[in-house]
Write an enzyme that holds these catalytic residues in place. Structure first.
Site, short mmCIF file in Angstrom:
data_model
loop_
_atom_site.label_atom_id
_atom_site.label_comp_id
_atom_site.label_asym_id
_atom_site.label_seq_id
_atom_site.Cartn_x
_atom_site.Cartn_y
_atom_site.Cartn_z
CB SER A 155 26.00 -3.67 5.39
OG SER A 155 24.87 -3.79 4.58
CD GLU A 249 25.82 3.31 0.92
OE1 GLU A 249 25.31 2.26 1.38
OE2 GLU A 249 26.91 3.77 1.32
CG HIS A 279 26.66 -1.08 0.78
ND1 HIS A 279 25.87 -0.40 1.66
CD2 HIS A 279 26.72 -2.37 1.24
CE1 HIS A 279 25.46 -1.21 2.62
NE2 HIS A 279 25.97 -2.41 2.39
#
Length: 310
Positions: A155, A249, A279
């Protein structure tokens, strides 16, 4: 009766530490209490599982930075993963990611250095980047060859590891052997279509978080600076990069656009897009086959690029 797959996905989503807030509040806005958000993340981190057998975590400090060795019992520290944790530059810690990093360590049989960087909004850019450079520099100072280091990040941590590659190259510092980015946040200006088209189908990110967290991190800086948003950088000369992302996502376009630009710059980049996946889904291994296949792919990539024995 729900299918095994749907039950597993529900279990995963319930226990993913960065989804804890979404169980009670589905959006992030300027009124969201960051201290409370961090507390929820830390509290729920333990539900993601214990460390696997024969994997040990040893906390210590790099200067003022919290850090942990996450090591297989038989591994040495001459080949290493340097792990950049996610959390939108606002939440996340070594404790919250310890069990996640252990999955990469177990699958690759390569030890990891997990470090905690300073978080926004108290510590905006360039704090996280400075801390990343410091952690890498410290690892080099321990005698680990750059050719035996792979960056891995998820991320925002995935975006940070890519931004760190650009900063290292710009400063003439030897680059690691390769990098792995899971659902990397490469565009803090948030211009990709998937920010709009995937927001209602993305089960694993907080709605509104990207806008709020981007401003917390960039603050008075241009979010298009390459050391903030690697999508806008000159990507020539970077080492091999593996990217995993899901179709469902909001950060899908961040991965697709970065991979395309890296390829055009001559980088050896591989993009894996998981159909129907969410994700950072590879960290959910072994709960469903797509996650396990992705994790196996990542661990093979790590071992290949640092010359680990199979």
């Amino acid at each position: 009766m729900p299918s095994l797959r749907s039950r597993l996905l529900r279990f995963v989503l319930k226990h993913r530490h960065w989804l804890q807030l979404q169980l009670t509040k589905t959006t992030i806005d300027w009124d969201t209490s960051i201290p409370e958000l961090r507390q929820q993340v830390e509290k729920s981190a333990g539900s993601f599982g214990k460390l696997p057998a024969r994997i040990e975590a040893s906390p210590f400090c790099i200067g003022g930075l919290p850090a942990e060795w996450i090591m297989p019992s038989a591994a040495t520290k001459d080949k290493m993963i340097l792990y950049f944790h996610g959390g939108g530059y606002v939440v996340g810690s070594c404790q919250a990611h310890r069990s996640i990093v252990a999955k990469f360590v177990k699958g690759s049989e390569v030890g990891a250095l997990l470090f905690g960087y300073r978080l926004a909004p108290e510590h905006p850019f360039p704090a996280a980047l400075e801390d990343s450079l410091a952690a890498y520099g410290w690892l080099l100072a321990q005698g680990v060859s750059p050719a035996h280091i792979v960056f891995v990040g998820d991320s925002a941590g995935g975006g940070l590891c890519l931004a760190t590659l650009i900063a290292l190259r710009d400063q003439g510092i030897p680059l690691p052997a390769a990098a792995v980015a899971l659902s990397p946040w490469t565009d803090l200006k948030c211009t990709g279509e998937s920010y709009r088209t995937k927001v209602k189908v993305d089960p694993a990110t907080w709605e509104g978080s990207w806008t709020v967290f981007s401003q917390y991190y960039a603050q008075d800086n241009d979010p298009c600076l390459p050391w903030i948003s690697p999508l806008y950088g000159d990507l020539h000369g970077l080492p091999p990069i593996l990217i995993h992302v899901g179709t469902d996502e909001v950060l899908l376009d961040d991965s697709i656009r970065f991979a395309a630009k890296a390829k055009d710059a001559g980088v050896d980049v591989t993009l894996r897009v998981g159909e129907g996946m969410f994700h950072c889904f590879p960290v959910c291994t072994p709960l469903f086959p797509e996650a396990k296949r992705a994790m196996d792919d990542i661990c093979m990539f790590i071992r290949t690029h640092i010359g680990a024995n199979h």
